[in-house]
Write a protein that holds these residues in place. Structure first.
Motif, mmCIF file in Angstrom:
data_model
loop_
_atom_site.group_PDB
_atom_site.id
_atom_site.type_symbol
_atom_site.label_atom_id
_atom_site.label_comp_id
_atom_site.label_asym_id
_atom_site.label_seq_id
_atom_site.Cartn_x
_atom_site.Cartn_y
_atom_site.Cartn_z
ATOM 1 N N VAL A 96 -38.175 30.805 -21.258
ATOM 2 C CA VAL A 96 -38.362 30.942 -22.708
ATOM 3 C C VAL A 96 -37.134 31.609 -23.341
ATOM 4 O O VAL A 96 -36.746 31.296 -24.451
ATOM 5 C CB VAL A 96 -39.658 31.732 -23.009
ATOM 6 N N GLU A 97 -36.525 32.513 -22.576
ATOM 7 C CA GLU A 97 -35.310 33.163 -23.086
ATOM 8 C C GLU A 97 -34.041 32.387 -22.765
ATOM 9 O O GLU A 97 -33.114 32.342 -23.564
ATOM 10 C CB GLU A 97 -35.198 34.576 -22.504
ATOM 11 N N ILE A 98 -34.008 31.773 -21.587
ATOM 12 C CA ILE A 98 -32.781 31.093 -21.141
ATOM 13 C C ILE A 98 -32.549 29.775 -21.888
ATOM 14 O O ILE A 98 -31.427 29.487 -22.319
ATOM 15 C CB ILE A 98 -32.826 30.853 -19.613
ATOM 16 N N LEU A 99 -33.598 28.987 -22.076
ATOM 17 C CA LEU A 99 -33.418 27.645 -22.669
ATOM 18 C C LEU A 99 -32.662 27.664 -24.001
ATOM 19 O O LEU A 99 -31.725 26.880 -24.183
ATOM 20 C CB LEU A 99 -34.778 26.949 -22.814
ATOM 21 N N PRO A 100 -33.034 28.545 -24.945
ATOM 22 C CA PRO A 100 -32.323 28.520 -26.230
ATOM 23 C C PRO A 100 -30.833 28.849 -26.124
ATOM 24 O O PRO A 100 -30.074 28.564 -27.038
ATOM 25 C CB PRO A 100 -33.053 29.593 -27.058
ATOM 26 N N THR A 101 -30.402 29.441 -24.982
ATOM 27 C CA THR A 101 -28.980 29.789 -24.821
ATOM 28 C C THR A 101 -28.169 28.642 -24.209
ATOM 29 O O THR A 101 -26.947 28.723 -24.135
ATOM 30 C CB THR A 101 -28.799 31.031 -23.911
ATOM 31 N N ILE A 102 -28.839 27.590 -23.759
ATOM 32 C CA ILE A 102 -28.122 26.474 -23.118
ATOM 33 C C ILE A 102 -27.584 25.532 -24.185
ATOM 34 O O ILE A 102 -28.273 25.208 -25.155
ATOM 35 C CB ILE A 102 -29.041 25.699 -22.144
ATOM 36 N N ASN A 103 -26.347 25.104 -24.002
ATOM 37 C CA ASN A 103 -25.751 24.125 -24.914
ATOM 38 C C ASN A 103 -25.041 23.034 -24.140
ATOM 39 O O ASN A 103 -23.813 22.936 -24.154
ATOM 40 C CB ASN A 103 -24.783 24.813 -25.875
ATOM 41 N N LYS A 104 -25.825 22.265 -23.409
ATOM 42 C CA LYS A 104 -25.303 21.149 -22.613
ATOM 43 C C LYS A 104 -26.236 20.001 -22.902
ATOM 44 O O LYS A 104 -27.300 20.193 -23.474
ATOM 45 C CB LYS A 104 -25.451 21.457 -21.120
ATOM 46 N N LYS A 105 -25.851 18.804 -22.461
ATOM 47 C CA LYS A 105 -26.781 17.678 -22.574
ATOM 48 C C LYS A 105 -27.086 17.165 -21.177
ATOM 49 O O LYS A 105 -26.204 17.081 -20.320
ATOM 50 C CB LYS A 105 -26.157 16.567 -23.426
ATOM 51 N N TYR A 106 -28.337 16.839 -20.972
ATOM 52 C CA TYR A 106 -28.797 16.403 -19.654
ATOM 53 C C TYR A 106 -29.323 14.959 -19.689
ATOM 54 O O TYR A 106 -29.856 14.512 -20.704
ATOM 55 C CB TYR A 106 -29.913 17.316 -19.163
ATOM 56 N N ASP A 107 -29.195 14.282 -18.541
ATOM 57 C CA ASP A 107 -29.744 12.928 -18.397
ATOM 58 C C ASP A 107 -31.235 12.979 -18.080
ATOM 59 O O ASP A 107 -31.951 11.998 -18.290
ATOM 60 C CB ASP A 107 -29.057 12.195 -17.228
ATOM 61 N N MET A 108 -31.651 14.103 -17.518
ATOM 62 C CA MET A 108 -33.041 14.209 -17.069
ATOM 63 C C MET A 108 -33.484 15.664 -17.135
ATOM 64 O O MET A 108 -32.725 16.554 -16.776
ATOM 65 C CB MET A 108 -33.102 13.684 -15.620
ATOM 66 N N ILE A 134 -34.285 11.212 -20.015
ATOM 67 C CA ILE A 134 -35.707 11.087 -19.675
ATOM 68 C C ILE A 134 -36.283 12.468 -19.359
ATOM 69 O O ILE A 134 -35.609 13.305 -18.756
ATOM 70 C CB ILE A 134 -35.881 10.086 -18.500
ATOM 71 N N ILE A 135 -37.516 12.681 -19.828
ATOM 72 C CA ILE A 135 -38.188 13.964 -19.566
ATOM 73 C C ILE A 135 -39.425 13.715 -18.712
ATOM 74 O O ILE A 135 -40.261 12.864 -19.049
ATOM 75 C CB ILE A 135 -38.637 14.652 -20.877
ATOM 76 N N PHE A 136 -39.548 14.435 -17.616
ATOM 77 C CA PHE A 136 -40.751 14.401 -16.787
ATOM 78 C C PHE A 136 -41.470 15.729 -16.951
ATOM 79 O O PHE A 136 -40.829 16.790 -16.925
ATOM 80 C CB PHE A 136 -40.391 14.247 -15.307
ATOM 81 N N ALA A 137 -42.791 15.685 -17.092
ATOM 82 C CA ALA A 137 -43.574 16.927 -17.117
ATOM 83 C C ALA A 137 -44.645 16.844 -16.041
ATOM 84 O O ALA A 137 -45.531 15.978 -16.095
ATOM 85 C CB ALA A 137 -44.196 17.142 -18.488
ATOM 86 N N ASP A 138 -44.536 17.725 -15.055
ATOM 87 C CA ASP A 138 -45.484 17.716 -13.933
ATOM 88 C C ASP A 138 -46.768 18.467 -14.306
ATOM 89 O O ASP A 138 -46.773 19.256 -15.252
ATOM 90 C CB ASP A 138 -44.825 18.355 -12.703
ATOM 91 N N ASN A 139 -47.824 18.207 -13.580
ATOM 92 C CA ASN A 139 -49.120 18.887 -13.733
ATOM 93 C C ASN A 139 -49.745 18.671 -15.110
ATOM 94 O O ASN A 139 -50.521 19.488 -15.584
ATOM 95 C CB ASN A 139 -48.977 20.404 -13.463
ATOM 96 N N ILE A 140 -49.386 17.564 -15.737
ATOM 97 C CA ILE A 140 -49.811 17.354 -17.122
ATOM 98 C C ILE A 140 -51.323 17.102 -17.227
ATOM 99 O O ILE A 140 -51.911 17.321 -18.284
ATOM 100 C CB ILE A 140 -48.986 16.207 -17.776
ATOM 101 N N LEU A 141 -51.963 16.674 -16.135
ATOM 102 C CA LEU A 141 -53.416 16.458 -16.184
ATOM 103 C C LEU A 141 -54.196 17.612 -15.534
ATOM 104 O O LEU A 141 -55.429 17.613 -15.535
ATOM 105 C CB LEU A 141 -53.782 15.117 -15.526
#
Ligand code: SAH
Ligand code: MG
Length: 193
Positions: A96-108, A134-141
């Motif tokens: 939650v804290e780290i993500l907003p500090t990232i400034n790169k682009k990812y393929d996945m 593409i975004i994968f989200a595990d445990n979604i069900l």
């Protein structure tokens, strides 16, 4: 240690590593999209990251976020087995804290951490995703709770947020989303071209 030992040890220690059928789906898609840059939210002991690294393009990398110190220690040990031409960077701390500090682009992006934070992880994943990513989200069900009328237990908050994730990805006209009943449920989202 080899990959089988890492998997066996993780399962013995009740670490919720990616399930075989879920992994197979993701690996098959990776063979097609040939990602160079991957973001993973939830490293645990590095099992899924090591599996994904085999399908990275040469010189590709995985940035993976984990907040549990013990698991980070073990992941650092485990990822020593990967091929020399790929890299796994463990980002230590709360996503939650780290993500907003990232400034790169990812393929996945692979979302596999606190279920209550999935809507936030989605928002960040979309910000960090390449146009054709593409975004994968595990445990979604989540053991079937998400699609049932289950709303009693301590898992209620998680279930509410997972349902919100599904709604956000399926209602958004700019996104294409599939929910697969493999493993504990896998959501696959792409931006419409
Ligand atoms: N992807 C791994 C399994 C991850 S299990 C595999 O398949 O091999 C989920 C992990 O996410 C746990 O280790 C947990 O400590 C971590 N986690 C949960 N919420 C987090 C957060 N907000 N920030 C960082 N790590 C988190
Ligand atoms: Mg998982």
């Amino acid at each position: 240690m080899n990959l089988e030992d890492i998997k066996k040890r993780a399962l013995e220690n009740h670490i919720p590593i990616i399930m075989d059928d879920t992994l197979e789906v993701i690996e098959n898609i990776m063979k097609e999209i040939k990602p160079k840059a991957i973001l993973e939210i939830g490293t645990a002991v590095g099992y899924s990251a090591i599996c994904f690294s085999k399908f990275l393009e040469p010189c590709g990398f995985i940035d993976t976020i984990e907040r549990d110190e013990e698991r980070i220690k073990e992941a650092k040990e485990n990822i020593k087995i990967i091929d020399k031409d790929t890299t796994i960077n463990i980002l230590e701390g709360d996503a939650v804290e780290i993500l907003p500090t990232i400034n790169k682009k990812y393929d996945m992006v692979f979302i596999d951490a606190a279920k209550g934070k999935y809507p936030f992880f989605l928002e960040q994943a979309l910000r960090l995703l390449k146009e054709d990513g593409i975004i994968f989200a595990d445990n979604i069900l989540y053991k079937g709770y998400v699609m049932s009328d289950y709303n009693k237990h301590k898992q209620r908050t998680a279930v509410t947020h997972l349902r919100e994730y599904i709604k956000l990805t399926t209602d958004n006209p700019k996104l294409n989303t599939k929910i697969l009943e493999v493993g504990d449920g896998l959501a696959i989202t792409k931006i419409k071209q």
